[in-house]
Design a protein around this motif. Structure first.
Motif, PDB file in Angstrom:
ATOM      1  N   PHE A  53     -31.917  16.310   5.030  1.00 22.75           N
ATOM      2  CA  PHE A  53     -32.294  16.547   6.281  1.00 22.75           C
ATOM      3  C   PHE A  53     -33.802  17.176   6.511  1.00 22.75           C
ATOM      4  CE2 PHE A  53     -29.074  16.888   9.830  1.00 22.75           C
ATOM      5  CZ  PHE A  53     -28.640  15.473   9.625  1.00 22.75           C
ATOM      6  N   SER A  54     -34.730  17.005   7.274  1.00 15.30           N
ATOM      7  CA  SER A  54     -35.898  17.568   7.498  1.00 15.30           C
ATOM      8  C   SER A  54     -35.662  18.701   8.519  1.00 15.30           C
ATOM      9  CB  SER A  54     -36.847  16.522   7.992  1.00 15.30           C
ATOM     10  OG  SER A  54     -36.540  16.326   9.258  1.00 15.30           O
ATOM     11  N   ARG A  55     -36.768  19.405   8.638  1.00 13.96           N
ATOM     12  CA  ARG A  55     -36.524  20.649   9.592  1.00 13.96           C
ATOM     13  C   ARG A  55     -36.372  20.310  10.983  1.00 13.96           C
ATOM     14  NH1 ARG A  55     -37.083  25.643   7.353  1.00 13.96           N
ATOM     15  NH2 ARG A  55     -37.122  25.389   5.098  1.00 13.96           N
ATOM     16  N   ALA A  68     -20.761   8.840   4.050  1.00 15.02           N
ATOM     17  CA  ALA A  68     -21.322   7.373   4.544  1.00 15.02           C
ATOM     18  C   ALA A  68     -22.736   7.349   4.944  1.00 15.02           C
ATOM     19  CB  ALA A  68     -20.452   7.666   5.695  1.00 15.02           C
ATOM     20  N   GLY A  69     -23.321   8.688   5.078  1.00  7.99           N
ATOM     21  CA  GLY A  69     -24.784   8.585   5.335  1.00  7.99           C
ATOM     22  C   GLY A  69     -25.739   9.046   4.417  1.00  7.99           C
ATOM     23  N   TYR A  70     -25.355  10.086   3.685  1.00 12.14           N
ATOM     24  CA  TYR A  70     -26.376  10.672   2.795  1.00 12.14           C
ATOM     25  C   TYR A  70     -25.811  11.086   1.480  1.00 12.14           C
ATOM     26  CZ  TYR A  70     -28.768  11.661   7.091  1.00 12.14           C
ATOM     27  OH  TYR A  70     -29.589  11.637   8.409  1.00 12.14           O
ATOM     28  N   THR A  71     -26.585  11.101   0.278  1.00 16.25           N
ATOM     29  CA  THR A  71     -26.371  11.365  -1.010  1.00 16.25           C
ATOM     30  C   THR A  71     -27.151  12.604  -1.404  1.00 16.25           C
ATOM     31  OG1 THR A  71     -25.809   9.086  -1.315  1.00 16.25           O
ATOM     32  CG2 THR A  71     -26.310  10.357  -3.318  1.00 16.25           C
ATOM     33  N   ASP A  72     -26.351  13.526  -1.992  1.00 14.15           N
ATOM     34  CA  ASP A  72     -26.964  14.617  -2.345  1.00 14.15           C
ATOM     35  C   ASP A  72     -26.786  14.979  -3.780  1.00 14.15           C
ATOM     36  OD1 ASP A  72     -27.886  15.481   0.185  1.00 14.15           O
ATOM     37  OD2 ASP A  72     -25.679  16.299   0.564  1.00 14.15           O
ATOM     38  N   THR A 129     -31.275   9.628   2.093  1.00 18.36           N
ATOM     39  CA  THR A 129     -30.367   8.942   3.048  1.00 18.36           C
ATOM     40  C   THR A 129     -29.974   7.532   2.760  1.00 18.36           C
ATOM     41  OG1 THR A 129     -32.310   9.984   4.836  1.00 18.36           O
ATOM     42  CG2 THR A 129     -30.680   8.207   5.478  1.00 18.36           C
ATOM     43  N   ILE A 130     -29.135   7.763   1.945  1.00 14.00           N
ATOM     44  CA  ILE A 130     -28.281   6.344   1.429  1.00 14.00           C
ATOM     45  C   ILE A 130     -26.814   6.715   1.413  1.00 14.00           C
ATOM     46  CG2 ILE A 130     -30.057   4.972   0.088  1.00 14.00           C
ATOM     47  CD1 ILE A 130     -28.883   6.184  -2.271  1.00 14.00           C
ATOM     48  N   GLY A 131     -25.945   5.953   1.597  1.00 15.40           N
ATOM     49  CA  GLY A 131     -24.453   6.083   1.646  1.00 15.40           C
ATOM     50  C   GLY A 131     -23.902   4.990   1.947  1.00 15.40           C
ATOM     51  N   ASP A 157     -38.473   6.182  16.033  1.00 19.81           N
ATOM     52  CA  ASP A 157     -38.202   4.751  15.926  1.00 19.81           C
ATOM     53  C   ASP A 157     -38.997   4.002  14.843  1.00 19.81           C
ATOM     54  OD1 ASP A 157     -40.623   4.673  17.258  1.00 19.81           O
ATOM     55  OD2 ASP A 157     -39.983   3.613  19.167  1.00 19.81           O
ATOM     56  N   THR A 158     -39.944   4.723  14.105  1.00 16.12           N
ATOM     57  CA  THR A 158     -40.536   3.880  13.065  1.00 16.12           C
ATOM     58  C   THR A 158     -39.684   4.104  11.782  1.00 16.12           C
ATOM     59  OG1 THR A 158     -42.098   5.804  12.935  1.00 16.12           O
ATOM     60  CG2 THR A 158     -42.981   3.830  13.797  1.00 16.12           C
ATOM     61  N   ASP A 159     -38.846   4.865  11.901  1.00 17.29           N
ATOM     62  CA  ASP A 159     -38.030   5.157  10.711  1.00 17.29           C
ATOM     63  C   ASP A 159     -37.257   4.001  10.302  1.00 17.29           C
ATOM     64  OD1 ASP A 159     -36.218   6.257   8.935  1.00 17.29           O
ATOM     65  OD2 ASP A 159     -36.418   8.238   9.689  1.00 17.29           O
ATOM     66  N   PRO A 160     -37.066   3.650   8.946  1.00 20.08           N
ATOM     67  CA  PRO A 160     -36.616   2.579   8.615  1.00 20.08           C
ATOM     68  C   PRO A 160     -34.826   2.473   8.657  1.00 20.08           C
ATOM     69  CG  PRO A 160     -37.675   3.363   6.664  1.00 20.08           C
ATOM     70  CD  PRO A 160     -38.181   3.999   7.705  1.00 20.08           C
ATOM     71  N   VAL A 161     -34.377   3.913   8.920  1.00 22.29           N
ATOM     72  CA  VAL A 161     -33.126   4.105   8.963  1.00 22.29           C
ATOM     73  C   VAL A 161     -32.597   3.809  10.513  1.00 22.29           C
ATOM     74  CG1 VAL A 161     -31.242   5.917   9.151  1.00 22.29           C
ATOM     75  CG2 VAL A 161     -33.022   5.999   7.217  1.00 22.29           C
ATOM     76  N   VAL A 162     -33.602   3.960  11.354  1.00 24.14           N
ATOM     77  CA  VAL A 162     -33.283   3.759  12.732  1.00 24.14           C
ATOM     78  C   VAL A 162     -33.261   2.391  12.931  1.00 24.14           C
ATOM     79  CG1 VAL A 162     -33.968   4.242  14.974  1.00 24.14           C
ATOM     80  CG2 VAL A 162     -34.256   6.110  13.527  1.00 24.14           C
ATOM     81  N   SER A 163     -34.340   1.461  12.721  1.00 23.79           N
ATOM     82  CA  SER A 163     -34.563   0.079  12.730  1.00 23.79           C
ATOM     83  C   SER A 163     -33.131  -0.651  12.229  1.00 23.79           C
ATOM     84  CB  SER A 163     -35.717  -0.399  12.307  1.00 23.79           C
ATOM     85  OG  SER A 163     -36.100  -0.101  11.025  1.00 23.79           O
TER      86      SER A 163
END
Lengths: 264, 576
Positions: free
Chosen positions: B177-179, B238-242, B262-264, B103-109
């Motif tokens: 994605f992280s492990r 929509a969620g990620y760019t590779d 993690t941008i999309g 919950d400290t991840d900016p994506v989550v907040s």
């Protein structure tokens, strides 16, 4: 839990199959050939195709590819396996081939192969230092100071042709380069074959003189030619330094296998 | 179609990974691409890849799960009467952005402020609390559970169409994605009774499809099959760019570089919503039924507008959010691009980073492959093409189906299927997308397997003790590319004990890491004294990750409990 690995090729690699043999390419192959061969082998051994048992072999392929595709790593690697290639005789090496045991000394041993009659006396007396090249029929130095000083002394004395010389360390690479027979320029069917300089010492001196002239003449040539010679010895030094480290690496890979053996 | 919504909940200690390497590939695995917004399913049918349609004849299904009084339903089987239904608070979506994050991840907040269902964050480094609105009450769930419910639906669809039990699956995942996130996905699959054969970065799947196409072209034209082609794959969903750069020849795609972030489309959407209603976060903060409804209205309107801006230069937005709040605005393309300047900039820098990493020169790129829904956006297209100095996009690939088709190919390959026509004579040689290393030399991150290393990989670094007479050492494994160790993801930790009494710098602690083709990471540590042949005590081998989500907390506790007493110092680093 299947963690079996293709141990046989791995062992073989440790027992002398070098990266070139592993990838099935010649020592002077270019990066395109290496790449093609690597991909072909990957299609056979990659775990996506061969399953988990391809893991160990693919690791080796990846490592070999990684080293041979990078110029600086390949140079170091070539230097480190220099002694492996001595057995091939006429291989076109662009550098000296003997490796060093212990610290560098100001002088090095050199066998003038033109004069050598292949009597094997030196090999008998100092078998870790000298080696017989069966193809050319001459003795040559495999490892500088591979034996203790007395044995080397005896070996040098025992040569009936007095063709084992003490030379300056700096000259060694050039001398060894010129010592190896090279294909000569033919004209039609004439004059083809192998040759080496009549007097290897003169040839080396001339070469050095030419290099010095070239150096004073132009900066760019200095970079290509003269530096090459120096760089090679440097690479050798590095290889020598890393020799003990390499041994440790091997030991550690052994560890991994040891663990695998137990867990099976 | 009746569904048995049965899923088994795997306990946390359950090691689903154990099964990974043991199965002797009994069947062709299905390929699945669960996107942030859409999902698709494909399988090798014996001669080619076939996309599986659901009962409503859709190839692309929306990724969401609706919670109701009775069993929950997902986007595979459910028919939405209107898109608002998905935004009523009862449906949970965007799971791919939330899974495995704290919950400290900016994506989550960010998500917690703009999504209609409940995402409660305490900001202390633990899992967020997620809930769906059922009968006017928030009912808790987890991203893994939502994934599992969805996967159960996919599994029964596949079984229905293929008329056989389906157990093995190849899933595409973002390179970013992280492990941790990968473990969570594996766990969700286990909950759905599916065995993960491979978790494949999306560009790796696309690379496989590209390799097949190149090979087929070469066979047709009988041209020199040895000629190598370099391609850049840009994948923005929509969620990620590779981004990936591959070299392809003879059916083998060799990855030169891989990068993801993690941008999309979701970021574009949220930026635009904030632009339309600057006070949005406050406006929706109370999260009553009414607010959720108007949030849904705004979301749908904005989404429509963005879609339209792909083909027209301006768009009129008229929405009534209730309570007398009306938004009536014309947005033109320039405004839209200005509002999302940062997103487009990040796309650009991701490509540049990948090019630098792979040491491929722009002029050597033969093809530019665009994948993912967002590559339809003119600005995205232009950004990629101008960096690559290309005018034409590679045309042989459907941007929405490429990843799932590649996954299905991999499913057949890894299942040991061969094709007499040579259509499966393929391989993608992958690289890892994040560096993996340990904490050493005080608080530095010392990578052992750097990013973009060809997999499978095994590397080792020799460390030594930081103190005299140090008997134990703590190996803390991190994943990431930040120099400061705490900015990376902590994957786990273990102790090396039995170090013989010696001055600092003398004992040698070998840390060896091994990643296999299914991306499993094993870390091994052994203590050797100089001159010794064998390890002093039996070496330790640990599979990572071992830590749970609260890795931020965990690192703090480790630090508080042990300080620097069990530190390591780099002794020798094998030249990379």
């Amino acid at each position: 839990m299947s963690r079996c690995c293709m141990r046989s090729p791995a062992k073989k690699t440790r027992n002398g199959q070098n990266y070139y043999e592993l990838l099935g390419v010649s020592v002077d192959s270019n990066s395109k050939e290496i790449k093609e061969s690597y991909r072909k082998l990957q299609k056979k051994y990659h775990p996506d195709i061969a399953g988990q048992k391809g893991h160990e072999h693919t690791l080796l392929l990846n490592e070999a590819y990684h080293v041979l595709m990078k110029d600086n790593l390949r140079k170091d690697y070539d230097a480190s396996i220099g002694h492996v290639r001595v057995g091939f005789g006429g291989d076109a090496l662009d550098m000296g081939h003997s490796s060093w045991n212990g610290p560098f000394r100001p002088h090095a041993l050199f066998v003038d192969e033109k004069a050598c009659i292949g009597c094997r006396e030196c090999v008998h007396n100092a078998r870790n230092t000298f080696i017989m090249d069966e193809i050319v029929g001459c003795a040559r130095v495999n490892v500088q100071f591979g034996d203790d000083d007395t044995s080397i002394e005896v070996a040098v004395e025992s040569c009936p042709m007095d063709c084992i010389h003490w030379v300056e360390k700096e000259e060694l690479a050039i001398l060894e380069y010129f010592n190896i027979p090279r294909p000569k320029q033919g004209h039609g069917v004439f004059n083809q074959g192998w040759e080496r300089p009549q007097n290897v010492f003169m040839a080396a001196k001339t070469f050095q003189k030419q290099q010095q002239q070239a150096q004073s003449e132009s900066q760019s040539q200095h970079k290509t030619a003269r530096c090459d010679v120096e760089q090679e010895t440097e690479a050798q030094a590095k290889a020598r330094e890393s020799a003990s480290f390499k041994l440790k690496m091997e030991r550690f890979s052994g560890l991994w296998e040891w663990v695998n053996n137990i867990s099976q | 179609m009746s569904q048995e919504q049965v899923y088994t909940v795997a306990s946390d200690s359950d090691t689903a990974e154990d099964e990974r390497s043991s199965a002797p590939f009994p069947e062709i695995a299905i390929g699945v691409d669960i996107g942030t917004s859409q999902c698709s399913l494909a399988v090798w049918n014996g001669s080619q890849v076939e996309l599986i349609r659901n009962t409503r004849n859709q190839k692309l299904m929306k990724s969401y799960v609706t919670f109701r009084d009775e069993s929950p339903v997902g986007g595979v089987t459910n028919q939405l009467s209107h898109e608002y239904e998905m935004l009523s608070g009862a449906s949970v979506f965007n799971m791919k952005r939330l899974i495995g994050r704290i919950d400290t991840d900016p994506v989550v907040s960010q998500a917690s402020k703009t999504l209609p269902f409940l995402i409660q964050t305490l900001g202390i480094g633990v899992k967020p609390f997620i809930a769906a609105l059922v009968n006017n009450m928030w009912r808790s769930t987890t991203p893994e559970e939502v994934f599992a419910i969805y996967l159960v639906e996919l599994k029964s669809l596949a079984q229905l169409r293929l008329k056989r039990p389906v157990r093995n699956i190849v899933l595409t995942v973002p390179a970013a994605f992280s492990r941790f996130q990968l473990t969570r996905i594996t766990r969700a699959c286990a909950m759905a009774g599916l065995h993960v054969l491979r978790l494949m970065p999306e560009p790796a799947a696309v690379a496989l499809l590209y390799a097949q196409q190149q090979q087929q072209q070469n066979q047709q034209s009988l041209s020199d099959s040895g000629s190598e082609k370099i391609a850049l794959i840009f994948n923005m969903g929509a969620g990620y760019t590779d981004v990936a750069i591959i070299a392809t020849a003879g059916g083998v795609s060799q990855m030169k570089g891989l990068a993801g972030t993690t941008i999309g489309g979701e970021d574009l959407l949220q930026n635009t919503m904030h632009y339309l209603l600057p006070d949005m976060d406050n406006f929706f903060a109370s999260r009553g039924v009414h607010e959720i409804k108007s949030m849904g209205v705004l979301r749908v309107a904005t989404q429509d507008a963005i879609h339209k801006l792909s083909s027209q230069s301006k768009v009129q937005i008229d929405v009534d959010l209730g309570n007398g709040i009306n938004i009536s605005k014309i947005i033109d393309l320039e405004e839209f691009e200005e509002v999302n300047k940062d997103v487009f900039q990040k796309c650009g820098s991701l490509i540049t980073r990948c090019l630098n990493d792979s040491k491929v020169k722009i002029e050597h790129i033969d093809d530019v492959i665009l994948v993912g829904g967002c590559t339809n956006i003119p600005k995205v297209k232009n950004t990629v093409m101008s960096i690559c100095k290309k005018t034409e996009i590679y045309s042989g690939i459907n941007p929405l189906e490429a990843a799932v088709r590649g996954a299905a190919l991999e499913g057949a390959l890894a299942g040991g299927v061969t094709d007499p026509m040579g259509n499966l004579d393929l391989l993608t040689i992958q690289v890892n997308s994040h560096s993996i290393g340990i904490r050493a030399d005080k608080d530095s991150f010392v990578p052992i397997i750097p990013r973009n290393t060809t997999m499978p990989a095994r590397r080792e670094v020799v460390f030594t003790t930081a103190h005299d007479h140090q008997r134990e050492a703590l190996i803390v494994v991190y994943e990431g590319d930040e120099e400061a160790v705490e900015k990376n993801h902590m994957l786990g930790y273990f102790k090396v004990v039995g170090i013989p009494l010696a001055s600092r710098g003398v004992p040698e602690i070998n840390v060896c890491m091994d990643i296999d083709a299914s991306n499993m990471l094993r870390v091994m540590a052994a203590v050797v004294m100089p001159g010794g042949e064998n390890p002093v005590v039996p070496p330790v081998e640990v599979r990572m990750p071992t830590a749970d989500d609260g890795h931020g907390l965990c690192a703090d506790v480790l630090n508080r409990s042990f300080g620097a007493t069990m530190d390591l110092v780099t002794l020798r680093n094998k030249a990379a």
